[in-house]
Design a protein around this motif. Structure first.
Motif, mmCIF file in Angstrom:
data_model
loop_
_atom_site.group_PDB
_atom_site.id
_atom_site.type_symbol
_atom_site.label_atom_id
_atom_site.label_comp_id
_atom_site.label_asym_id
_atom_site.label_seq_id
_atom_site.Cartn_x
_atom_site.Cartn_y
_atom_site.Cartn_z
ATOM 1 N N VAL A 112 0.829 -1.206 0.000
ATOM 2 C CA VAL A 112 0.000 0.000 0.000
ATOM 3 C C VAL A 112 0.865 1.259 0.000
ATOM 4 O O VAL A 112 0.578 2.220 -0.716
ATOM 5 C CB VAL A 112 -0.967 -0.009 1.203
ATOM 6 N N SER A 113 1.935 1.263 0.795
ATOM 7 C CA SER A 113 2.799 2.450 0.857
ATOM 8 C C SER A 113 3.596 2.658 -0.422
ATOM 9 O O SER A 113 4.141 3.748 -0.647
ATOM 10 C CB SER A 113 3.752 2.342 2.050
ATOM 11 N N SER A 114 3.657 1.620 -1.271
ATOM 12 C CA SER A 114 4.311 1.800 -2.568
ATOM 13 C C SER A 114 3.368 2.448 -3.580
ATOM 14 O O SER A 114 3.804 2.915 -4.634
ATOM 15 C CB SER A 114 4.786 0.446 -3.114
ATOM 16 N N VAL A 115 2.082 2.479 -3.241
ATOM 17 C CA VAL A 115 1.076 3.051 -4.140
ATOM 18 C C VAL A 115 0.705 4.467 -3.719
ATOM 19 O O VAL A 115 0.510 5.346 -4.568
ATOM 20 C CB VAL A 115 -0.185 2.155 -4.183
ATOM 21 N N VAL A 116 0.610 4.709 -2.422
ATOM 22 C CA VAL A 116 0.210 6.023 -1.917
ATOM 23 C C VAL A 116 1.282 6.558 -0.960
ATOM 24 O O VAL A 116 1.962 5.786 -0.293
ATOM 25 C CB VAL A 116 -1.154 5.953 -1.194
ATOM 26 N N PRO A 117 1.440 7.884 -0.877
ATOM 27 C CA PRO A 117 2.498 8.489 -0.050
ATOM 28 C C PRO A 117 2.100 8.645 1.412
ATOM 29 O O PRO A 117 2.058 9.762 1.952
ATOM 30 C CB PRO A 117 2.712 9.846 -0.722
ATOM 31 N N LEU A 118 1.806 7.553 2.065
ATOM 32 C CA LEU A 118 1.423 7.583 3.470
ATOM 33 C C LEU A 118 2.377 6.708 4.273
ATOM 34 O O LEU A 118 2.931 5.735 3.754
ATOM 35 C CB LEU A 118 -0.016 7.070 3.653
ATOM 36 N N LYS A 119 2.510 7.028 5.556
ATOM 37 C CA LYS A 119 3.333 6.206 6.431
ATOM 38 C C LYS A 119 2.884 6.388 7.874
ATOM 39 O O LYS A 119 2.120 7.303 8.200
ATOM 40 C CB LYS A 119 4.812 6.565 6.295
ATOM 41 N N GLY A 120 3.354 5.507 8.739
ATOM 42 C CA GLY A 120 3.066 5.622 10.160
ATOM 43 C C GLY A 120 1.588 5.529 10.490
ATOM 44 O O GLY A 120 0.836 4.747 9.911
ATOM 45 N N ARG A 121 1.164 6.349 11.431
ATOM 46 C CA ARG A 121 -0.213 6.358 11.916
ATOM 47 C C ARG A 121 -1.206 6.639 10.790
ATOM 48 O O ARG A 121 -2.277 6.042 10.723
ATOM 49 C CB ARG A 121 -0.334 7.409 13.027
ATOM 50 N N GLU A 122 -0.825 7.548 9.892
ATOM 51 C CA GLU A 122 -1.716 7.907 8.791
ATOM 52 C C GLU A 122 -1.945 6.710 7.866
ATOM 53 O O GLU A 122 -3.062 6.472 7.392
ATOM 54 C CB GLU A 122 -1.130 9.070 8.011
ATOM 55 N N LEU A 123 -0.893 5.937 7.629
ATOM 56 C CA LEU A 123 -1.025 4.735 6.801
ATOM 57 C C LEU A 123 -1.913 3.708 7.495
ATOM 58 O O LEU A 123 -2.765 3.077 6.859
ATOM 59 C CB LEU A 123 0.358 4.139 6.524
ATOM 60 N N GLU A 124 -1.724 3.545 8.794
ATOM 61 C CA GLU A 124 -2.555 2.607 9.558
ATOM 62 C C GLU A 124 -4.029 2.971 9.473
ATOM 63 O O GLU A 124 -4.891 2.114 9.239
ATOM 64 C CB GLU A 124 -2.111 2.586 11.022
ATOM 65 N N ASP A 125 -4.334 4.259 9.670
ATOM 66 C CA ASP A 125 -5.728 4.698 9.624
ATOM 67 C C ASP A 125 -6.326 4.504 8.233
ATOM 68 O O ASP A 125 -7.468 4.055 8.085
ATOM 69 C CB ASP A 125 -5.831 6.164 10.037
ATOM 70 N N PHE A 126 -5.554 4.839 7.207
ATOM 71 C CA PHE A 126 -6.028 4.666 5.830
ATOM 72 C C PHE A 126 -6.327 3.196 5.546
ATOM 73 O O PHE A 126 -7.389 2.867 4.991
ATOM 74 C CB PHE A 126 -4.971 5.182 4.856
ATOM 75 N N MET A 127 -5.423 2.307 5.921
ATOM 76 C CA MET A 127 -5.607 0.887 5.635
ATOM 77 C C MET A 127 -6.762 0.284 6.428
ATOM 78 O O MET A 127 -7.430 -0.642 5.968
ATOM 79 C CB MET A 127 -4.310 0.124 5.905
ATOM 80 N N THR A 128 -6.998 0.815 7.604
ATOM 81 C CA THR A 128 -8.126 0.339 8.403
ATOM 82 C C THR A 128 -9.451 0.803 7.807
ATOM 83 O O THR A 128 -10.409 0.029 7.690
ATOM 84 C CB THR A 128 -8.005 0.845 9.849
ATOM 85 N N MET A 129 -9.508 2.057 7.407
ATOM 86 C CA MET A 129 -10.745 2.624 6.871
ATOM 87 C C MET A 129 -11.121 2.023 5.517
ATOM 88 O O MET A 129 -12.307 1.872 5.206
ATOM 89 C CB MET A 129 -10.604 4.144 6.742
ATOM 90 N N TYR A 130 -10.129 1.666 4.711
ATOM 91 C CA TYR A 130 -10.411 1.174 3.358
ATOM 92 C C TYR A 130 -9.956 -0.276 3.172
ATOM 93 O O TYR A 130 -9.679 -0.691 2.058
ATOM 94 C CB TYR A 130 -9.733 2.090 2.335
ATOM 95 N N ARG A 131 -9.917 -1.009 4.253
ATOM 96 C CA ARG A 131 -9.523 -2.418 4.182
ATOM 97 C C ARG A 131 -10.547 -3.200 3.361
ATOM 98 O O ARG A 131 -11.738 -3.220 3.682
ATOM 99 C CB ARG A 131 -9.434 -3.003 5.591
ATOM 100 N N PRO A 132 -10.124 -3.863 2.284
ATOM 101 C CA PRO A 132 -11.072 -4.602 1.440
ATOM 102 C C PRO A 132 -11.447 -5.942 2.058
ATOM 103 O O PRO A 132 -10.751 -6.452 2.947
ATOM 104 C CB PRO A 132 -10.285 -4.800 0.137
ATOM 105 N N SER A 133 -12.532 -6.504 1.596
ATOM 106 C CA SER A 133 -12.938 -7.837 2.046
ATOM 107 C C SER A 133 -12.144 -8.901 1.298
ATOM 108 O O SER A 133 -11.566 -8.639 0.240
ATOM 109 C CB SER A 133 -14.436 -8.042 1.794
ATOM 110 N N LEU A 134 -12.135 -10.093 1.838
ATOM 111 C CA LEU A 134 -11.415 -11.182 1.169
ATOM 112 C C LEU A 134 -12.060 -11.518 -0.160
ATOM 113 O O LEU A 134 -11.361 -11.770 -1.155
ATOM 114 C CB LEU A 134 -11.386 -12.418 2.074
#
Length: 226
Positions: A166-188
């Protein structure tokens, strides 16, 4: 005759007391707060007994003095409890932020609960016996099976939708990356039917939505442990 009856009754009470002493009960909290944690996975590393906390954070597990219990839950630092007695316990897990690729139950080897906990799957099967359907042991086994199934699905998601990718696609890291991945976590199911190129588009589209939110909406509120 009366003496024999008294002896038999005494033995029965003694055995019952011994059985009661092999069960530890307690409640798991988030730090010093009053918030109780459900679905905390508990494992006795000596006997391999396992349990989950219920919706009220309570647990019950067969164990013994001098055994060690491990309490783990996503987003919390695992706690180790060495038993010097079997009095009811208050267990406190410290919040550590969301661990996006955390292994909660086993080590980093392949997670295969059917091999590691075959008794859970055997006891979870429905049978004609009412005790096998409505008994506490069977209910607990079915609950653990559902937990293992969810854990297996989450690990499959983590293997694809992980921080490195994910961080190779969007310029996020740390807490901000965690929040982004949690909010937009896809289903299996979404990941299983989505090609890699489309997943990249999904992440980019989600990033645009994420950045369009007010700053306070881009941060997931954590429960305080104080």
């Amino acid at each position: 005759m009366n003496i024999r009856i008294l002896i038999i009754a005494a033995i029965g009470l003694f055995n019952g007391a011994l059985h009661a002493q092999t069960v530890l009960k307690g409640t798991v909290y988030e730090g010093k707060a009053s918030h109780k944690l459900s679905n905390v996975f508990i494992r006795d590393i000596n006997s391999k007994e396992i349990a989950l906390t219920d919706n009220s954070g309570n647990f019950s597990i067969r164990t013994a003095i001098n055994h060690t219990l491990i309490f783990s839950s996503p987003g919390y630092i695992s706690d180790t409890l060495y038993l010097v007695d079997l009095k009811p316990k208050r267990v406190e897990l410290s919040f550590q932020g969301i661990s996006l690729n955390q292994v909660n139950i086993t080590s980093t080897r392949t997670f295969n609960p059917r091999e590691e906990y075959p008794d859970v799957y055997e006891k979870s099967k429905f049978a004609l016996s009412p005790s096998r359907i409505f008994g506490k042991e069977a209910k607990d086994a079915r609950r653990l099976k559902r937990y293992f199934d969810r854990e297996a699905d989450e690990r499959k998601i983590d293997s694809i939708f992980n921080p490195v990718y994910v961080s190779s696609v969007v310029p996020l890291k740390g807490r901000e990356l965690e929040d982004f991945m949690t909010m937009y976590r896809p289903s299996l199911s979404f990941l299983q039917k989505t090609p890699h190129s489309s997943l990249t588009l999904y992440i980019n589209d989600s990033y645009k939505k994420f950045m369009a939110l007010p700053p306070e909406k881009r941060s997931i509120q954590r429960l305080s442990a104080n």
